[in-house]
Design an enzyme around this catalytic site. Structure first.
Site, mmCIF file in Angstrom:
data_model
loop_
_atom_site.group_PDB
_atom_site.id
_atom_site.type_symbol
_atom_site.label_atom_id
_atom_site.label_comp_id
_atom_site.label_asym_id
_atom_site.label_seq_id
_atom_site.Cartn_x
_atom_site.Cartn_y
_atom_site.Cartn_z
ATOM 1 N N HIS A 136 35.641 38.454 42.677
ATOM 2 C CA HIS A 136 34.339 38.660 42.046
ATOM 3 C C HIS A 136 33.425 37.463 42.324
ATOM 4 C CE1 HIS A 136 36.330 41.856 39.660
ATOM 5 N NE2 HIS A 136 35.120 42.347 39.582
ATOM 6 N N LYS A 140 31.170 35.338 37.195
ATOM 7 C CA LYS A 140 32.026 36.112 36.305
ATOM 8 C C LYS A 140 32.866 35.174 35.442
ATOM 9 C CE LYS A 140 35.245 40.027 36.181
ATOM 10 N NZ LYS A 140 34.442 40.766 35.177
#
Length: 242
Positions: A136, A140
């Site tokens: 990600h 995040k």
């Protein structure tokens, strides 16, 4: 539909844009923090007098989601928050007696299909080592992702109930145990989201992988869930029963 958004971060900004392009109306944003450049009416608490809405879409934080789920609100709810899954599911179970609630750790329909594939494949892979890899963007917060935890749950429920989850191999100096499931988390740049389940066997490797190329797939997934949810009776909904 008239939509009430919970939070106005990156995801709900995408929801708002796509919703208005589809003819829906954003009637307000519920957020305890002042949202910069929010063009919609802002409300700090679910206890305020909120505008009439057909559905609520929540891409916020577990702390705010829990307040929504314990409030007196009875508007249909699409909960797309990640993190603290067990606590959220417990609250959704209670809330579902008074309103329809949809919950998914990942609003991508493609990820749902990936889960369906895993449920079929995992029981056939008894002799294969399993590794889970997720990637990600660098903003995040939670790790591993809620989606990876869901994939892990499917694997354990279908065939590996005694699995040993390994998050950091630097802690040991021994070879891999047959019951191990390795979990790798990568954070960097603007990677939207990538999840892979790797089955490593004798002289062969099989992998099931999903790559998100835009955050819009999650926003569209939330809107599609909302469109279906508004006509449903009270209950707890997922992709499996919606």
């Amino acid at each position: 539909m008239k939509l009430l958004l919970v939070g106005y971060g990156v995801m709900n900004k995408r929801v708002a844009k796509l919703a208005e392009e589809s003819g829906h109306e954003i009637v307000g944003v519920l957020s305890p923090d002042e949202e910069n450049n929010c063009p919609y009416p802002l409300f700090e608490s679910a206890s305020e007098k909120l505008p009439e809405a057909d559905c609520l879409i929540d891409f916020s934080h577990p702390s705010l989601s829990k307040k929504i789920l314990t409030s007196d609100l009875t508007v249909p709810m699409v909960i797309a928050t990640t993190g603290e899954k067990e606590a959220l599911v417990e609250l959704i179970d209670k809330k579902a007696s008074s309103t329809p609630v949809f919950f998914s750790a990942n609003m991508s329909y493609g990820v749902h299909i990936m889960i369906q594939l895993l449920e079929t494949v995992v029981p056939l892979m008894e002799d294969y080592d399993i590794e889970l890899i997720e990637k990600h963007h660098n903003q995040k917060i939670d790790a591993p992702s809620g989606t990876l935890i869901k994939l892990l749950d499917v694997i354990k429920n279908r065939a590996r109930s005694d699995a040993n989850e390994v998050y950091d191999r630097s802690e040991t100096t021994e070879k891999r145990n047959q019951k191990d499931i390795g979990i790798s988390t990568i954070r960097g740049g603007t990677i939207v989201g990538e999840h892979e389940v790797l089955f490593a066997g004798q002289d062969e490797v099989i992998s099931i992988k999903h790559t998100a190329q835009s955050k819009d797939i999650f926003a569209r997934g939330a809107l599609k869930a909302a469109e279906k949810l508004v006509d449903r009776k009270n209950g707890f909904y997922t992709y499996n029963n919606l």
